[in-house]
Design an enzyme around this catalytic site. Structure first.
Site, PDB file in Angstrom:
ATOM      1  N   THR A  67     -20.272 -10.345-127.803  1.00 35.66           N
ATOM      2  CA  THR A  67     -19.977 -11.499-126.955  1.00 35.66           C
ATOM      3  C   THR A  67     -20.286 -12.782-127.732  1.00 35.66           C
ATOM      4  O   THR A  67     -19.990 -13.870-127.263  1.00 35.66           O
ATOM      5  CB  THR A  67     -20.867 -11.467-125.695  1.00 35.66           C
ATOM      6  OG1 THR A  67     -22.218 -11.242-126.100  1.00 35.66           O
ATOM      7  CG2 THR A  67     -20.438 -10.375-124.747  1.00 35.66           C
TER       8      THR A  67
ATOM      9  N   ASP B 185     -21.763  -1.413-129.804  1.00 40.54           N
ATOM     10  CA  ASP B 185     -21.699  -2.523-128.855  1.00 40.54           C
ATOM     11  C   ASP B 185     -22.822  -3.504-129.199  1.00 40.54           C
ATOM     12  O   ASP B 185     -23.829  -3.100-129.803  1.00 40.54           O
ATOM     13  CB  ASP B 185     -21.894  -1.961-127.429  1.00 40.54           C
ATOM     14  CG  ASP B 185     -21.366  -2.923-126.373  1.00 40.54           C
ATOM     15  OD1 ASP B 185     -20.790  -3.961-126.747  1.00 40.54           O
ATOM     16  OD2 ASP B 185     -21.536  -2.638-125.176  1.00 40.54           O
TER      17      ASP B 185
ATOM     18  N   LYS C 203     -13.883  -4.492-123.829  1.00 43.37           N
ATOM     19  CA  LYS C 203     -14.099  -4.169-125.249  1.00 43.37           C
ATOM     20  C   LYS C 203     -14.469  -2.687-125.419  1.00 43.37           C
ATOM     21  O   LYS C 203     -13.896  -1.989-126.253  1.00 43.37           O
ATOM     22  CB  LYS C 203     -15.199  -5.070-125.841  1.00 43.37           C
ATOM     23  CG  LYS C 203     -14.821  -6.560-125.821  1.00 43.37           C
ATOM     24  CD  LYS C 203     -15.871  -7.439-126.435  1.00 43.37           C
ATOM     25  CE  LYS C 203     -17.133  -7.529-125.628  1.00 43.37           C
ATOM     26  NZ  LYS C 203     -16.946  -8.118-124.282  1.00 43.37           N
TER      27      LYS C 203
ATOM     28  N   ARG D 293     -14.280  -6.338-114.756  1.00 45.02           N
ATOM     29  CA  ARG D 293     -15.507  -5.751-114.197  1.00 45.02           C
ATOM     30  C   ARG D 293     -15.894  -6.443-112.891  1.00 45.02           C
ATOM     31  O   ARG D 293     -16.282  -5.802-111.916  1.00 45.02           O
ATOM     32  CB  ARG D 293     -16.660  -5.842-115.206  1.00 45.02           C
ATOM     33  CG  ARG D 293     -17.964  -5.298-114.619  1.00 45.02           C
ATOM     34  CD  ARG D 293     -19.120  -5.328-115.591  1.00 45.02           C
ATOM     35  NE  ARG D 293     -18.979  -4.335-116.624  1.00 45.02           N
ATOM     36  CZ  ARG D 293     -19.208  -4.553-117.914  1.00 45.02           C
ATOM     37  NH1 ARG D 293     -19.585  -5.751-118.319  1.00 45.02           N
ATOM     38  NH2 ARG D 293     -19.071  -3.582-118.794  1.00 45.02           N
TER      39      ARG D 293
HETATM   40  P1  ADP Z   1     -16.901  -4.920-122.028  1.00 46.23           P
HETATM   41  O1  ADP Z   1     -17.200  -3.799-122.976  1.00 46.23           O
HETATM   42  O2  ADP Z   1     -16.004  -5.976-122.617  1.00 46.23           O
HETATM   43  O3  ADP Z   1     -18.136  -5.521-121.397  1.00 46.23           O
HETATM   44  P2  ADP Z   1     -15.721  -2.807-120.414  1.00 46.23           P
HETATM   45  O4  ADP Z   1     -14.782  -2.195-121.396  1.00 46.23           O
HETATM   46  O5  ADP Z   1     -17.002  -2.062-120.174  1.00 46.23           O
HETATM   47  O6  ADP Z   1     -16.044  -4.322-120.796  1.00 46.23           O
HETATM   48  O7  ADP Z   1     -14.916  -2.985-119.048  1.00 46.23           O
HETATM   49  C1  ADP Z   1     -15.565  -3.175-117.805  1.00 46.23           C
HETATM   50  C2  ADP Z   1     -14.766  -2.501-116.695  1.00 46.23           C
HETATM   51  O8  ADP Z   1     -13.590  -3.253-116.479  1.00 46.23           O
HETATM   52  C3  ADP Z   1     -14.331  -1.080-117.040  1.00 46.23           C
HETATM   53  O9  ADP Z   1     -15.057  -0.135-116.329  1.00 46.23           O
HETATM   54  C4  ADP Z   1     -12.881  -0.977-116.621  1.00 46.23           C
HETATM   55  O10 ADP Z   1     -12.775  -0.242-115.415  1.00 46.23           O
HETATM   56  C5  ADP Z   1     -12.464  -2.392-116.334  1.00 46.23           C
HETATM   57  N1  ADP Z   1     -11.430  -2.842-117.294  1.00 46.23           N
HETATM   58  C6  ADP Z   1     -11.645  -3.503-118.432  1.00 46.23           C
HETATM   59  N2  ADP Z   1     -10.477  -3.802-119.033  1.00 46.23           N
HETATM   60  C7  ADP Z   1      -9.499  -3.330-118.239  1.00 46.23           C
HETATM   61  C8  ADP Z   1      -8.072  -3.341-118.315  1.00 46.23           C
HETATM   62  N3  ADP Z   1      -7.425  -3.942-119.316  1.00 46.23           N
HETATM   63  N4  ADP Z   1      -7.375  -2.739-117.342  1.00 46.23           N
HETATM   64  C9  ADP Z   1      -8.018  -2.165-116.301  1.00 46.23           C
HETATM   65  N5  ADP Z   1      -9.371  -2.139-116.158  1.00 46.23           N
HETATM   66  C10 ADP Z   1     -10.103  -2.703-117.117  1.00 46.23           C
END
Ligand code: ADP
Length: 363
Positions: A183, A134, A89, A242
């Site tokens: 979430t 966030d 996200k 992640r």
């Molecule tokens: P959220 O905000 O949903 O908790 P993040 O955007 O922080 O998740 O993503 C977590 C990690 O996962 C990031 O550091 C990134 O490297 C990896 N990631 C997330 N989505 C992708 C994607 N579609 N392709 C490659 N890596 C991704």
């Protein structure tokens, strides 16, 4: 399975004994060890729609909205991204700002404590900028209400002074796009939710997308891993990039420590099993949840509060972190009377789970 076997990982493994070594290797929420993996200098986080793998429908939709905003020469409509932690996200919010070629201002719901905090951010926005909040479900009601006129009319309503001398003031702010991430969509109030013109749900990644992400990142990190090794890691990553990145780094650290030149699937399997992660990515707490329902509550249905008490866990952690994946995998079903262990969940426990009564607190 790969032929090469790891050098010194041949002792039998008791899953629930070894899992205590490492707490929640598979937790989807960001952890200390992720700071290296998420460091911009390491370069794992995608910067464009092109390099953002998977979530094709969400990506397609956002691309169209971004192009349309650019053609209209107007700000993008407000976006709410929802789904389990670690699915991308924050990454998407950054990509949206990058593709729109505007500034990104990032904050978190709990960090916006006082109206002045939000006013400070809103008054510094340039036209078209993206404000990313966030954990937007954790905004206080006061801050949330301030957002209403900001989102609808690009006006900031502030109260100057206190008590009888207090007076309301309106000031214009630059038209902007709010990107919220959560979430827990159900915790957002209806008036706030209704103000987002673009709602997008992120779901767990399929095996193919995770393989692609892992392969790209192994190359970036210069990690030697066989195709079967990648499969093994992808299978245990709970559909979450992640976690996939974290497990990839873990197995590689072990491979280096053991003097193996490459991660094989046998090594990946053994290393992760030793950390309590079974073949489907479930860890000790996941299995304890399933076991509690099975043995303490005769398979369910049972309320989430009772499960939380049995495991001595926080209810919201169970709801936010553990339960969505167990439901997604079909190990647990959720109904009006509570949670029920499914046949698939029972079969999984028969394969991996020890009877855990001794480890559980009696509710
Ligand atoms: P959220 O905000 O949903 O908790 P993040 O955007 O922080 O998740 O993503 C977590 C990690 O996962 C990031 O550091 C990134 O490297 C990896 N990631 C997330 N989505 C992708 C994607 N579609 N392709 C490659 N890596 C991704």
């Amino acid at each position: 399975m790969d032929k090469s076997s790891p050098k010194s990982l041949s002792t039998p493994i008791n899953l629930d004994e070894h899992s205590v070594i490492i707490e929640r290797v598979i937790a989807a929420a960001s952890q200390e060890e992720d700071s290296y993996l998420e460091d911009p200098k390491v370069g794992l986080r995608p910067h464009s729609f092109e390099s953002y793998l998977g979530q094709n429908q969400v990506k397609e939709n956002l691309k169209i909205y971004v192009t349309s905003a650019q053609m209209r020469k107007s700000q993008l409509d407000h976006v709410i991204l929802h789904g389990p932690p670690g699915l991308g996200k924050t990454t998407l919010a950054r990509i949206i700002a990058h593709e729109l070629k505007v500034n990104l201002h990032e904050t978190r719901g709990p960090a916006l404590d006082r109206p002045g905090d939000l006013a400070g951010i809103l008054t510094h926005l340039a036209p078209g900028d993206v404000l990313f909040i966030d954990e937007i479900h954790r905004l206080s009601i006061k801050i949330e209400e301030m957002l209403y006129s900001a989102m609808d009319e690009f006006q900031l309503d502030i109260i100057l002074g206190q008590g009888p001398a207090a007076r309301a003031m309106r000031m214009p702010i630059a038209p902007f796009t709010l990107v919220g991430a959560t979430t827990r969509l159900a915790l957002l109030s209806k008036p706030l939710l209704d103000r987002f013109g673009i709602p997008e749900r992120l779901d767990y990644y399929d095996h193919g997308s995770l393989m692609e992400i892992l392969r790209t990142n192994a190359r970036t990190l210069n990690i030697k891993i066989s195709d079967q090794g990648l499969k093994s890691v992808a299978q245990r990553s709970r559909g979450t990039p992640r976690i996939a990145n974290r497990l990839l780094k873990r197995v590689w650290d072990f491979a280096i420590g053991l003097g193996c030149g490459e991660v094989s699937d046998v090594l990946a399997h053994d290393v992760l099993l030793r950390q309590g992660i079974d073949g489907e990515g479930l860890d000790r707490t996941d299995r304890q949840i399933l076991n509690a329902i099975r043995y303490q509550y005769h398979g369910g249905p049972v309320g989430i509060e009772a499960i939380a008490a049995a495991l001595n866990e926080d209810r919201s952690t169970l709801e936010e972190v553990y339960e969505p994946y167990l439901v997604h995998m079909g190990y647990l079903s959720r109904g009006p009377r509570g949670r029920t262990l499914t046949l698939k969940g029972q079969t999984h426990l028969d394969a991996y789970g020890a009877r855990p009564e001794s480890q559980l607190t009696t509710p």
